[in-house]
Design a protein around this motif. Structure first.
Motif, short mmCIF file in Angstrom:
data_model
loop_
_atom_site.label_atom_id
_atom_site.label_comp_id
_atom_site.label_asym_id
_atom_site.label_seq_id
_atom_site.Cartn_x
_atom_site.Cartn_y
_atom_site.Cartn_z
N ARG A 1 3.21 -6.53 0.62
CA ARG A 1 2.10 -6.77 0.14
C ARG A 1 0.94 -6.51 0.87
N ALA A 2 0.01 -6.18 0.48
CA ALA A 2 -1.23 -5.91 1.21
C ALA A 2 -1.66 -6.86 2.29
N GLU A 3 -2.24 -6.16 3.44
CA GLU A 3 -2.62 -7.12 4.59
C GLU A 3 -3.63 -7.61 4.01
N ALA A 4 -4.17 -8.77 4.83
CA ALA A 4 -5.49 -9.62 4.40
C ALA A 4 -6.50 -8.77 4.83
N GLY A 5 -7.64 -8.23 3.91
CA GLY A 5 -8.83 -7.79 4.20
C GLY A 5 -8.54 -6.07 4.00
N ALA A 6 -7.31 -5.71 3.53
CA ALA A 6 -7.24 -4.36 3.26
C ALA A 6 -7.86 -4.13 1.87
N GLU A 7 -8.49 -2.93 1.81
CA GLU A 7 -9.08 -2.50 0.38
C GLU A 7 -7.79 -1.87 -0.62
N VAL A 8 -7.72 -2.61 -1.37
CA VAL A 8 -6.54 -2.32 -2.41
C VAL A 8 -7.21 -2.77 -4.03
N VAL A 9 -6.68 -2.19 -4.83
CA VAL A 9 -6.60 -2.46 -6.33
C VAL A 9 -5.73 -3.37 -6.52
N ASP A 10 -5.95 -4.66 -6.81
CA ASP A 10 -5.09 -5.93 -6.90
C ASP A 10 -4.27 -6.15 -8.23
N HIS A 11 -3.25 -5.42 -8.38
CA HIS A 11 -2.15 -5.62 -9.64
C HIS A 11 -1.12 -6.58 -9.59
N SER A 12 -1.22 -7.61 -8.34
CA SER A 12 -0.24 -8.38 -7.97
C SER A 12 0.39 -9.28 -9.37
N GLY A 13 -0.23 -9.41 -10.32
CA GLY A 13 0.18 -10.03 -11.51
C GLY A 13 0.75 -9.22 -12.57
N ALA A 14 0.87 -7.83 -12.16
CA ALA A 14 1.50 -6.91 -13.13
C ALA A 14 2.37 -6.04 -12.61
N THR A 15 3.09 -5.36 -13.46
CA THR A 15 4.01 -4.35 -13.07
C THR A 15 3.59 -2.58 -13.26
N CYS A 16 3.89 -2.27 -12.16
CA CYS A 16 3.41 -0.76 -12.14
C CYS A 16 4.68 0.28 -12.31
N VAL A 17 4.25 1.28 -13.01
CA VAL A 17 5.38 2.19 -13.45
C VAL A 17 4.67 3.58 -12.96
N PRO A 18 5.14 4.09 -11.31
CA PRO A 18 4.56 5.10 -10.99
C PRO A 18 5.09 6.51 -11.47
N GLY A 19 4.32 7.47 -11.50
CA GLY A 19 4.78 8.58 -12.01
C GLY A 19 3.54 9.48 -12.65
#
Length: 75
Positions: free
Chosen positions: A57-75
């Motif tokens: 998981r992302a560290e506290a305070g890190a700049e990320v796009v939060d999709h923690s409630g989603a499934t990602c499909v890289p490609g």
């Protein structure tokens, strides 16, 4: 599965500045090579290309796009 929002967010972010670095925090990642779901992962993107997919998981305070409630499909 909620994969469309991840793709849409990525497209919007890269359209704004394709050279910018971006990290997606995903609740799950689909591994197509192994045909299985993985738990929480971070997907790192630079210059419009995936540079890393790593567990965790992302560290506290890190700049990320939060999709923690989603499934990602890289490609």
């Amino acid at each position: 599965m909620r994969t469309l929002p991840c793709s849409l967010a990525l497209a919007i972010a890269l359209a704004a500045d394709p050279a910018a670095a971006l990290t997606l925090a995903c609740g799950q990642v689909f591994d197509a090579q192994q045909a299985r779901m993985l738990g929480p992962h971070l997907i790192e993107i630079a210059d419009g290309k995936i540079t890393a997919v790593r567990a965790g998981r992302a560290e506290a305070g890190a700049e990320v796009v939060d999709h923690s409630g989603a499934t990602c499909v890289p490609g």
